[in-house]
Design a protein around this motif. Sequence first.
Motif, PDB file in Angstrom:
ATOM      1  N   LYS A 181       4.362   9.438  -7.884  1.00 28.39           N
ATOM      2  CA  LYS A 181       3.757   8.427  -7.018  1.00 28.39           C
ATOM      3  C   LYS A 181       4.847   7.456  -6.569  1.00 28.39           C
ATOM      4  CE  LYS A 181      -0.365   6.867  -7.766  1.00 28.39           C
ATOM      5  NZ  LYS A 181      -1.532   6.128  -8.331  1.00 28.39           N
ATOM      6  N   LEU A 182       5.083   7.377  -5.266  1.00 19.48           N
ATOM      7  CA  LEU A 182       6.071   6.471  -4.697  1.00 19.48           C
ATOM      8  C   LEU A 182       5.359   5.199  -4.256  1.00 19.48           C
ATOM      9  CD1 LEU A 182       9.028   6.052  -3.857  1.00 19.48           C
ATOM     10  CD2 LEU A 182       8.472   7.108  -1.663  1.00 19.48           C
ATOM     11  N   VAL A 183       5.756   4.067  -4.835  1.00 30.40           N
ATOM     12  CA  VAL A 183       5.034   2.815  -4.638  1.00 30.40           C
ATOM     13  C   VAL A 183       5.998   1.742  -4.128  1.00 30.40           C
ATOM     14  CG1 VAL A 183       3.539   1.084  -5.685  1.00 30.40           C
ATOM     15  CG2 VAL A 183       3.512   3.445  -6.547  1.00 30.40           C
ATOM     16  N   ALA A 184       5.648   1.118  -3.000  1.00 28.51           N
ATOM     17  CA  ALA A 184       6.410  -0.001  -2.453  1.00 28.51           C
ATOM     18  C   ALA A 184       5.731  -1.296  -2.864  1.00 28.51           C
ATOM     19  CB  ALA A 184       6.479   0.088  -0.936  1.00 28.51           C
ATOM     20  N   LEU A 185       6.487  -2.194  -3.485  1.00 25.06           N
ATOM     21  CA  LEU A 185       5.958  -3.455  -3.965  1.00 25.06           C
ATOM     22  C   LEU A 185       6.702  -4.621  -3.327  1.00 25.06           C
ATOM     23  CD1 LEU A 185       5.888  -2.642  -7.796  1.00 25.06           C
ATOM     24  CD2 LEU A 185       3.989  -2.394  -6.169  1.00 25.06           C
ATOM     25  N   LYS A 186       6.035  -5.765  -3.201  1.00 27.77           N
ATOM     26  CA  LYS A 186       6.695  -6.979  -2.756  1.00 27.77           C
ATOM     27  C   LYS A 186       7.563  -7.514  -3.889  1.00 27.77           C
ATOM     28  CE  LYS A 186       3.227  -8.556   0.571  1.00 27.77           C
ATOM     29  NZ  LYS A 186       2.300  -9.664   0.930  1.00 27.77           N
ATOM     30  N   THR A 187       8.787  -7.868  -3.573  1.00 31.05           N
ATOM     31  CA  THR A 187       9.673  -8.388  -4.606  1.00 31.05           C
ATOM     32  C   THR A 187       9.211  -9.748  -5.117  1.00 31.05           C
ATOM     33  OG1 THR A 187      11.124  -9.312  -2.898  1.00 31.05           O
ATOM     34  CG2 THR A 187      11.698  -7.137  -3.765  1.00 31.05           C
ATOM     35  N   LEU A 236       9.835   8.673   4.453  1.00 36.49           N
ATOM     36  CA  LEU A 236       8.683   7.827   4.731  1.00 36.49           C
ATOM     37  C   LEU A 236       9.130   6.540   5.400  1.00 36.49           C
ATOM     38  CD1 LEU A 236       6.822   8.199   1.310  1.00 36.49           C
ATOM     39  CD2 LEU A 236       6.691   9.686   3.320  1.00 36.49           C
ATOM     40  N   ASP A 237       8.253   5.992   6.228  1.00 37.10           N
ATOM     41  CA  ASP A 237       8.539   4.727   6.885  1.00 37.10           C
ATOM     42  C   ASP A 237       8.634   3.625   5.835  1.00 37.10           C
ATOM     43  OD1 ASP A 237       7.540   2.062   8.237  1.00 37.10           O
ATOM     44  OD2 ASP A 237       8.235   3.344   9.873  1.00 37.10           O
ATOM     45  N   ARG A 238       9.726   2.901   5.861  1.00 34.36           N
ATOM     46  CA  ARG A 238       9.965   1.871   4.860  1.00 34.36           C
ATOM     47  C   ARG A 238       8.863   0.823   4.824  1.00 34.36           C
ATOM     48  NH1 ARG A 238      11.634  -3.116   5.277  1.00 34.36           N
ATOM     49  NH2 ARG A 238      12.777  -4.141   3.581  1.00 34.36           N
ATOM     50  N   LYS A 239       8.332   0.433   5.966  1.00 37.39           N
ATOM     51  CA  LYS A 239       7.352  -0.647   6.022  1.00 37.39           C
ATOM     52  C   LYS A 239       5.932  -0.191   5.719  1.00 37.39           C
ATOM     53  CE  LYS A 239       9.901  -3.539   9.315  1.00 37.39           C
ATOM     54  NZ  LYS A 239       9.866  -4.208  10.645  1.00 37.39           N
ATOM     55  N   THR A 240       5.595   1.057   6.106  1.00 33.60           N
ATOM     56  CA  THR A 240       4.192   1.487   6.032  1.00 33.60           C
ATOM     57  C   THR A 240       3.927   2.633   5.072  1.00 33.60           C
ATOM     58  OG1 THR A 240       4.403   3.107   7.824  1.00 33.60           O
ATOM     59  CG2 THR A 240       3.949   0.804   8.451  1.00 33.60           C
ATOM     60  N   GLY A 241       4.973   3.396   4.706  1.00 32.72           N
ATOM     61  CA  GLY A 241       4.774   4.582   3.880  1.00 32.72           C
ATOM     62  C   GLY A 241       4.311   5.800   4.658  1.00 32.72           C
ATOM     63  N   TRP A 247       2.398  -0.409  -0.089  1.00 36.60           N
ATOM     64  CA  TRP A 247       1.848   0.930   0.153  1.00 36.60           C
ATOM     65  C   TRP A 247       2.202   1.840  -1.011  1.00 36.60           C
ATOM     66  CZ3 TRP A 247       5.749   4.481   0.082  1.00 36.60           C
ATOM     67  CH2 TRP A 247       7.007   4.130   0.576  1.00 36.60           C
ATOM     68  N   GLU A 248       1.505   2.947  -1.130  1.00 39.96           N
ATOM     69  CA  GLU A 248       1.835   3.961  -2.123  1.00 39.96           C
ATOM     70  C   GLU A 248       1.472   5.334  -1.581  1.00 39.96           C
ATOM     71  OE1 GLU A 248      -1.497   4.457  -5.374  1.00 39.96           O
ATOM     72  OE2 GLU A 248      -0.913   2.341  -5.260  1.00 39.96           O
ATOM     73  N   VAL A 249       2.257   6.334  -1.977  1.00 44.77           N
ATOM     74  CA  VAL A 249       2.036   7.712  -1.547  1.00 44.77           C
ATOM     75  C   VAL A 249       2.138   8.617  -2.775  1.00 44.77           C
ATOM     76  CG1 VAL A 249       2.888   9.629  -0.136  1.00 44.77           C
ATOM     77  CG2 VAL A 249       2.962   7.291   0.761  1.00 44.77           C
ATOM     78  N   ASP A 250       1.114   9.416  -2.984  1.00 40.74           N
ATOM     79  CA  ASP A 250       1.144  10.436  -4.030  1.00 40.74           C
ATOM     80  C   ASP A 250       1.874  11.651  -3.453  1.00 40.74           C
ATOM     81  OD1 ASP A 250       0.720  12.413  -5.886  1.00 40.74           O
ATOM     82  OD2 ASP A 250      -1.461  12.228  -5.923  1.00 40.74           O
ATOM     83  N   LEU A 251       3.161  11.807  -3.792  1.00 45.11           N
ATOM     84  CA  LEU A 251       3.960  12.877  -3.199  1.00 45.11           C
ATOM     85  C   LEU A 251       3.420  14.249  -3.554  1.00 45.11           C
ATOM     86  CD1 LEU A 251       7.564  11.477  -3.853  1.00 45.11           C
ATOM     87  CD2 LEU A 251       6.127  11.171  -1.831  1.00 45.11           C
ATOM     88  N   VAL A 252       2.937  14.413  -4.772  1.00 43.38           N
ATOM     89  CA  VAL A 252       2.426  15.714  -5.205  1.00 43.38           C
ATOM     90  C   VAL A 252       1.165  16.074  -4.427  1.00 43.38           C
ATOM     91  CG1 VAL A 252       1.486  17.017  -7.154  1.00 43.38           C
ATOM     92  CG2 VAL A 252       3.450  15.498  -7.492  1.00 43.38           C
TER      93      VAL A 252
END
Length: 421
Positions: A141-147, A197-202, A154-159
């Motif tokens: 699971k690739l997850v983008a978080l606010k620092t 993946l798009d950095r801002k939106t996933g 956003w998050e994307v389940d790659l599998v």
Amino acid sequence: MRFPPNPLRAAIAAAAVACLTVPPSHARDASLDWPQYRGELRDGISAASGLLKSWPESGPAVVWRRAIGDGFSGIAVSGDRLYTMDADPSSEIAVCMKAGTGAEIWRTPLGPRFVEEFGDGPRATPAVDGEMVFNLSSYGKLVALKTTDGSRVWEVDLVGTFGGRVPRRGAGASPLVEGDLVIVEGGGSDGKAIQALDRKTGQTRWTSQNGGAGYASAIAATIDGVRQVIFVRTGSGEILSLSLQGELLWKHAWTAGVIAMPLFVPPNKIFASAADDVGSILLEVATQDGKPVAKEVWSSRSMKNHFNSSLLLGGHIYGFDNATLKCISAGSGEQKWVQRGFGKGSLIAADGLLIVLGDQGVLALADASPEGYREHGRFQALSGKAWTSPTLAGGRLYLRDQDEIVSLDLRSGQSASPGTP
């Protein structure tokens, strides 16, 4: 990444990589940050200077030390914050701490805890870029978080999204931020094994290739004016390069099972290494009939990286040949020296020095010289399984095992009072 190297860092990297264009407001001293796996350029080299040239018997001063949960994730540093991942009894967790004291700022669960015979918890290292940090869990699971607060962007389940599967040892390829893309080899079929993946939106920008998820993290390099991302594919037994638009630029058959990250050898060569008595290979990327091709320059069994990668300094490659630290010539593969006693360790370099971490927590300082191994300090820094590569930012060295994390001051000759987490 968004932080271009300063003149010192550029001198170390030589003509390694063309700097990305970034807004002036994002420019900062590269020695202050370690924003992703193996540093600013993913090469294991820090721009730090003014480091102690020798250590006392007790080692450099401890700034702080604190407990941490299970996992092998490395430590990314940006400004006054550090980012890593660990695990509690049920979940893998993205963690943000104060770099100066180790005090926890936020914790964000990412998904189920990964359990495995060699050690539980997350494997990949976060990549921090501006206001976001990108984390890959062991289950893909690739997850983008606010620092700022660890909230999800956003998050994307790659599998699930791309039709791959969780690798036997867990997803371990650390995400690469390249411009407005987050790139990782999450595995998949129908041309979806490598994802951008798009950095801002996933959102998916492009995918490429087939096959399982890799353990080896990708690198970015500029060769003959073309910015590209190089993969050594764990399952597919090949080394390949993709453009930032996802186009296959070149491919070279090699060996399966690779874990260690490749090295860019300026201006147009790629070094890769594997364990299991395979050894290493150096490729040269040239133009043939108007297209890039990769040709073998040399191959050798004298440098067999297992899970930690080598580094390049002054035309020589330093790394672990399984459990033996070695120096070899980048040009020929010729062995220059060997040093035992660290197990399957890891190393980084800064200020003309090698910082070597043994897999049982012994830390040493040595000259980065092909003339021979000369040590300037050694002590027991950690007591557990130390498989995670060190991080160096702002003159502070950060180490972890599966029980604790420690910050050491590599510039001060005075004792420091540990911060209170």
